[in-house]
Design a protein around this motif. Sequence first.
Motif, PDB file in Angstrom:
ATOM      1  N   LEU A  82      11.517   4.208  11.214  1.00  0.00           N
ATOM      2  CA  LEU A  82      10.201   3.584  11.075  1.00  0.00           C
ATOM      3  C   LEU A  82       9.313   4.319  10.083  1.00  0.00           C
ATOM      4  CD1 LEU A  82       9.385   2.615  14.783  1.00  0.00           C
ATOM      5  CD2 LEU A  82      10.276   1.163  12.951  1.00  0.00           C
ATOM      6  N   SER A  83       9.636   5.576   9.803  1.00  0.00           N
ATOM      7  CA  SER A  83       8.836   6.334   8.834  1.00  0.00           C
ATOM      8  C   SER A  83       8.981   5.782   7.419  1.00  0.00           C
ATOM      9  CB  SER A  83       9.236   7.816   8.862  1.00  0.00           C
ATOM     10  OG  SER A  83      10.560   7.999   8.362  1.00  0.00           O
ATOM     11  N   VAL A  84       9.946   4.867   7.212  1.00  0.00           N
ATOM     12  CA  VAL A  84      10.085   4.215   5.911  1.00  0.00           C
ATOM     13  C   VAL A  84       8.843   3.373   5.596  1.00  0.00           C
ATOM     14  CG1 VAL A  84      11.410   2.449   4.666  1.00  0.00           C
ATOM     15  CG2 VAL A  84      12.601   4.239   5.934  1.00  0.00           C
ATOM     16  N   PHE A  85       8.181   2.896   6.646  1.00  0.00           N
ATOM     17  CA  PHE A  85       6.951   2.127   6.440  1.00  0.00           C
ATOM     18  C   PHE A  85       5.794   3.082   6.149  1.00  0.00           C
ATOM     19  CE2 PHE A  85       9.228  -0.755   9.465  1.00  0.00           C
ATOM     20  CZ  PHE A  85       9.345  -1.844   8.617  1.00  0.00           C
ATOM     21  N   PRO A  86       5.150   2.980   4.989  1.00  0.00           N
ATOM     22  CA  PRO A  86       3.997   3.847   4.698  1.00  0.00           C
ATOM     23  C   PRO A  86       2.825   3.504   5.619  1.00  0.00           C
ATOM     24  CG  PRO A  86       4.293   2.212   2.966  1.00  0.00           C
ATOM     25  CD  PRO A  86       5.480   2.089   3.860  1.00  0.00           C
ATOM     26  N   LYS A  87       2.235   4.524   6.208  1.00  0.00           N
ATOM     27  CA  LYS A  87       1.198   4.310   7.209  1.00  0.00           C
ATOM     28  C   LYS A  87      -0.073   3.695   6.639  1.00  0.00           C
ATOM     29  CE  LYS A  87       2.755   7.945  10.372  1.00  0.00           C
ATOM     30  NZ  LYS A  87       2.392   9.200  11.087  1.00  0.00           N
ATOM     31  N   ASP A  88      -0.322   3.895   5.353  1.00  0.00           N
ATOM     32  CA  ASP A  88      -1.543   3.337   4.789  1.00  0.00           C
ATOM     33  C   ASP A  88      -1.404   1.859   4.456  1.00  0.00           C
ATOM     34  OD1 ASP A  88       0.206   3.647   2.723  1.00  0.00           O
ATOM     35  OD2 ASP A  88      -1.250   4.490   1.308  1.00  0.00           O
ATOM     36  N   SER A  89      -0.195   1.304   4.621  1.00  0.00           N
ATOM     37  CA  SER A  89       0.015  -0.102   4.291  1.00  0.00           C
ATOM     38  C   SER A  89       0.653  -0.889   5.428  1.00  0.00           C
ATOM     39  CB  SER A  89       0.900  -0.226   3.054  1.00  0.00           C
ATOM     40  OG  SER A  89       0.402   0.523   1.980  1.00  0.00           O
ATOM     41  N   TYR A  90       1.115  -0.222   6.477  1.00  0.00           N
ATOM     42  CA  TYR A  90       1.765  -0.885   7.601  1.00  0.00           C
ATOM     43  C   TYR A  90       1.250  -0.343   8.927  1.00  0.00           C
ATOM     44  CZ  TYR A  90       5.410  -3.017   4.672  1.00  0.00           C
ATOM     45  OH  TYR A  90       6.091  -3.767   3.738  1.00  0.00           O
ATOM     46  N   ASP A  91       1.036  -1.250   9.858  1.00  0.00           N
ATOM     47  CA  ASP A  91       0.886  -0.896  11.257  1.00  0.00           C
ATOM     48  C   ASP A  91       2.187  -1.267  11.948  1.00  0.00           C
ATOM     49  OD1 ASP A  91      -1.707   0.080  11.181  1.00  0.00           O
ATOM     50  OD2 ASP A  91      -2.607  -1.888  11.518  1.00  0.00           O
ATOM     51  N   VAL A  92       2.855  -0.302  12.561  1.00  0.00           N
ATOM     52  CA  VAL A  92       4.101  -0.539  13.281  1.00  0.00           C
ATOM     53  C   VAL A  92       3.823  -0.314  14.755  1.00  0.00           C
ATOM     54  CG1 VAL A  92       6.522   0.093  13.521  1.00  0.00           C
ATOM     55  CG2 VAL A  92       5.408   0.258  11.285  1.00  0.00           C
ATOM     56  N   ILE A  93       3.891  -1.376  15.538  1.00  0.00           N
ATOM     57  CA  ILE A  93       3.494  -1.289  16.942  1.00  0.00           C
ATOM     58  C   ILE A  93       4.515  -1.981  17.832  1.00  0.00           C
ATOM     59  CG2 ILE A  93       1.011  -1.076  16.522  1.00  0.00           C
ATOM     60  CD1 ILE A  93       0.737  -4.046  16.861  1.00  0.00           C
ATOM     61  N   PRO A  94       4.734  -1.461  19.049  1.00  0.00           N
ATOM     62  CA  PRO A  94       5.604  -2.158  19.999  1.00  0.00           C
ATOM     63  C   PRO A  94       5.005  -3.514  20.358  1.00  0.00           C
ATOM     64  CG  PRO A  94       5.225   0.114  20.681  1.00  0.00           C
ATOM     65  CD  PRO A  94       4.254  -0.170  19.587  1.00  0.00           C
ATOM     66  N   ARG A  95       5.845  -4.475  20.613  1.00  0.00           N
ATOM     67  CA  ARG A  95       5.381  -5.819  20.910  1.00  0.00           C
ATOM     68  C   ARG A  95       4.410  -5.846  22.085  1.00  0.00           C
ATOM     69  NH1 ARG A  95       5.354 -10.979  18.603  1.00  0.00           N
ATOM     70  NH2 ARG A  95       5.322 -12.551  20.244  1.00  0.00           N
ATOM     71  N   GLU A  96       4.716  -5.037  23.109  1.00  0.00           N
ATOM     72  CA  GLU A  96       3.880  -5.072  24.301  1.00  0.00           C
ATOM     73  C   GLU A  96       2.486  -4.504  24.069  1.00  0.00           C
ATOM     74  OE1 GLU A  96       6.687  -1.487  24.599  1.00  0.00           O
ATOM     75  OE2 GLU A  96       6.787  -3.598  24.009  1.00  0.00           O
ATOM     76  N   GLU A  97       2.304  -3.823  22.931  1.00  0.00           N
ATOM     77  CA  GLU A  97       0.993  -3.264  22.620  1.00  0.00           C
ATOM     78  C   GLU A  97       0.255  -4.060  21.540  1.00  0.00           C
ATOM     79  OE1 GLU A  97       1.449   0.832  21.586  1.00  0.00           O
ATOM     80  OE2 GLU A  97       2.698   1.296  23.348  1.00  0.00           O
ATOM     81  N   ALA A  98       0.779  -5.234  21.180  1.00  0.00           N
ATOM     82  CA  ALA A  98       0.191  -6.010  20.090  1.00  0.00           C
ATOM     83  C   ALA A  98      -1.134  -6.652  20.467  1.00  0.00           C
ATOM     84  CB  ALA A  98       1.173  -7.078  19.635  1.00  0.00           C
ATOM     85  N   ASN A  99      -1.320  -6.945  21.752  1.00  0.00           N
ATOM     86  CA  ASN A  99      -2.577  -7.542  22.235  1.00  0.00           C
ATOM     87  C   ASN A  99      -2.944  -8.810  21.479  1.00  0.00           C
ATOM     88  OD1 ASN A  99      -3.013  -5.440  24.152  1.00  0.00           O
ATOM     89  ND2 ASN A  99      -3.843  -4.135  22.522  1.00  0.00           N
ATOM     90  N   GLY A 100      -1.957  -9.644  21.237  1.00  0.00           N
ATOM     91  CA  GLY A 100      -2.214 -10.918  20.592  1.00  0.00           C
ATOM     92  C   GLY A 100      -2.259 -10.875  19.086  1.00  0.00           C
TER      93      GLY A 100
END
Length: 540
Positions: free
Chosen positions: A134-152
């Motif tokens: 998941l660290s392949v996703f740059p943090k300043d351009s991606y939010d990577v979150i578990p589905r259960e924490e998406a809150n809609g």
Amino acid sequence: HKAFHLSSDETTTTRTSHHRSLQIISVNFKISRSLSLSLDAINAKIMTLLTLASRTCRHSASSSSTFGRMAGRVTTGCFAKKPAAALTTTFRWYSGPEITVDHFESGWEKDHPGVNTDNKYCTQTFNKISQVGLSVFPKDSYDVIPREEANGRPAHALMLRSHKLKEEEVDVSVRAIARCGAGTNNIPVARMTELGIPVFNTPGANANAVKELVLCGLFLGSRRIIDGINHMKDLGAQGLARERVEKDKAMFGGREIKGKKLAVIGLGHIGAATARDAHGLGMDLVGYDPGLSVKSAMKLPRNMELADSISSAVANADYISLNIPYIKGTPEEGGTHGIIGEAVIRHMKSDAVILNFARGELVDSVAMKEFLDQSGEAKYISDFPDDELWDHANAIILPHLGASTGEAEDSAAAMAAETIRLYLEHGTIRHSVNFPDTSLPEKDDRHIRITVVNKNKPGMLSVITDTFAKHGLNIVQQINHSRGEIAYNVIDIEPKEEDSHDFRDLQRELTLHDGVLSSRIMAGHCGNGYAKNIDGGYFA
């Protein structure tokens, strides 16, 4: 085939954006009996050239990202922030005129929690995904979150491992789905194709882990190691282990694998890796793969014999490694279910060791049980449970451990993240199971990239290009590939000499054409510019 008489011209083109010069390295090679260099030496030279080429393409430009919110639309400047260092994929840079697109204007409730105001893509994960990957996703351009924490919050991409994905879990905003693994049986691929969503997998990411388990199986099938371990535990419980350790060793005699013949059925990533390492252990090799590619052939040992059928490959083999993909349907129907049945098994040696770390359904377990019963010396080793074979004296059934290593999970997650980034940021499709491989080199950072997914039917390309002409837009370059019922277009548009472009009418008209499933305008705020045609309704 035995001598691998292959001839190929390989051209690798590498480039950078921001008007960097085009670097082309052409590698021309021929492999023949008279060639003095080994295949490994040739590969080493090619990789050296490609490595040098890639070093000329390091992206050193910098840019800033600005955007402004307007009611029902988004006006954007640069496409992305500077990408994180040391990543294979870098953002598609855009420095052309500001682009205005609909965003949460059509089909959404105005107070929807997912309105994208932070200039980030949202990747949602099912299962526990490797943080290294998941660290392949740059943090300043991606939010990577578990589905259960998406809150809609709507997702732009989904990543999963074993989770059985349901259609209702796929938001209308989802552009891509990636599985961290090779199989995609837990994803409704056919339905995702109908919806115009590419599904990606990670072929070869777990190849080393599975190969090592296959090698382990070779030894388990040669030396009665498990029987010996269990025997010593029983003796230890009786206090007799030291007394009997030498006397009882004759009960567990075996054979060496050096000089024995290994038949490798399926010569993809895992099969080729198994063949190379088995060759290093002194084994003779025979292989079978009706779809053997030049790339895979280059990875095989030079002295490997190639058979013209599974039956001929296993006929004189002491060990047989199955590395075939599972395809629903019998062999007569074009599938691989039960492909190792009585017709193949009857050609095997009476003391053959069959290694199945591919899929349990490949083997007709009733026919295999009958073979093990009659031969008395043959063995079947697999990491797939089977009701017929799990307790057979000549079968060793393991948990499904093939890809269960930290390294394999890291590699699969990183490859899945990479394919998602390529698609979201560049429109590039690689390792998709339902979309055609597609890549359009970028010519200029001022060009506006637009992608269109449509049904593969006659006349669609002209409908799409005519729409751009109608709006007075010039197509600089484009590519159109199809696969089955789906077609995919990547189009670069030359901007007009204006300070801004309003693409709302263009995208609505383009997307609502009969047969178009979705469109993306990739020159602005991360995650925006996506529109779908849902039963004639417009979602943007």
